[in-house]
Design a protein around this motif. Structure first.
Motif, PDB file in Angstrom:
ATOM      1  N   MET A   1       0.856  -1.179   0.000  1.00 33.50           N
ATOM      2  CA  MET A   1       0.000   0.000   0.000  1.00 33.50           C
ATOM      3  C   MET A   1       0.895   1.232   0.000  1.00 33.50           C
ATOM      4  SD  MET A   1      -3.219   1.047   2.393  1.00 33.50           S
ATOM      5  CE  MET A   1      -2.435   1.155   3.966  1.00 33.50           C
ATOM      6  N   SER A   2       0.557   2.225  -0.787  1.00 33.94           N
ATOM      7  CA  SER A   2       1.378   3.435  -0.900  1.00 33.94           C
ATOM      8  C   SER A   2       0.709   4.644  -0.259  1.00 33.94           C
ATOM      9  CB  SER A   2       1.680   3.719  -2.367  1.00 33.94           C
ATOM     10  OG  SER A   2       0.458   3.963  -3.053  1.00 33.94           O
ATOM     11  N   LEU A   3      -0.177   4.399   0.666  1.00 35.51           N
ATOM     12  CA  LEU A   3      -0.900   5.473   1.333  1.00 35.51           C
ATOM     13  C   LEU A   3      -0.569   5.454   2.812  1.00 35.51           C
ATOM     14  CD1 LEU A   3      -3.192   7.614   0.923  1.00 35.51           C
ATOM     15  CD2 LEU A   3      -4.784   5.806   1.560  1.00 35.51           C
ATOM     16  N   ARG A   4      -0.342   6.636   3.409  1.00 29.20           N
ATOM     17  CA  ARG A   4      -0.080   6.695   4.841  1.00 29.20           C
ATOM     18  C   ARG A   4      -0.833   7.866   5.452  1.00 29.20           C
ATOM     19  NH1 ARG A   4       5.870   8.768   3.943  1.00 29.20           N
ATOM     20  NH2 ARG A   4       5.427  10.978   3.908  1.00 29.20           N
ATOM     21  N   PHE A   5      -1.168   7.724   6.705  1.00 30.85           N
ATOM     22  CA  PHE A   5      -1.827   8.783   7.458  1.00 30.85           C
ATOM     23  C   PHE A   5      -0.763   9.820   7.792  1.00 30.85           C
ATOM     24  CE2 PHE A   5      -4.116   9.688  11.760  1.00 30.85           C
ATOM     25  CZ  PHE A   5      -4.632  10.857  11.249  1.00 30.85           C
ATOM     26  N   TYR A   6      -0.864  11.000   7.214  1.00 29.12           N
ATOM     27  CA  TYR A   6       0.185  12.008   7.294  1.00 29.12           C
ATOM     28  C   TYR A   6      -0.056  13.016   8.415  1.00 29.12           C
ATOM     29  CZ  TYR A   6       3.413  15.640   5.740  1.00 29.12           C
ATOM     30  OH  TYR A   6       4.411  16.574   5.683  1.00 29.12           O
TER      31      TYR A   6
END
Length: 136
Positions: A1-6
């Protein structure tokens, strides 16, 4: 997955002042400050952080999203947060809930939960919460 909680973005009448309240409350540092935003976090590599952005209007109504804070000592942390400028608020919670609802200096509600050591599976289950699986 290439999404993170920023980060979580917070609208603020006075972003610098509100960022400093939250930095002190959470033990974070101010990482970036300019006219468009003030970013706080543990450091530049730890996520998520909080970013405070200027808006002309004051907050109105109850938050649709709020932070839950898990202290070691609920009473001590509530007292410390009140000293920093938080206020006690009533959002309709019953008197017997194990958390305390506070608001930051601009009125954004947040909860100070029971001490971490007392957050048991039975309490979370009875409150309707599911403990997420540990990711290793």
């Amino acid at each position: 997955m290439s999404l993170r909680f920023y980060q979580v973005a917070v609208d603020a009448r006075d972003p610098a002042a509100l960022a400093r309240f939250w930095a002190e409350a959470l033990g974070y540092r101010v990482l970036l400050e300019n006219e468009e935003e003030v970013v706080i976090g543990v450091d530049e590599t730890a996520y998520p952080g909080l970013v405070f952005v200027p808006v002309p209007e004051a907050k109105s109504g109850k938050n649709r999203l709020h932070l839950d804070l898990a202290p070691d000592d609920q009473d001590a942390e509530v007292a410390r947060l009140l000293d920093l400028g938080a206020t006690v608020v009533d959002v309709g919670q019953s008197a017997d809930v194990p958390w305390q609802v506070l608001a930051d200096p601009e009125g954004n509600e947040f909860c100070v939960l029971s001490p971490k050591s007392s957050l048991t599976d039975s309490w979370t289950a009875s409150a309707g919460y599911v403990t997420p699986p540990r990711v290793t």
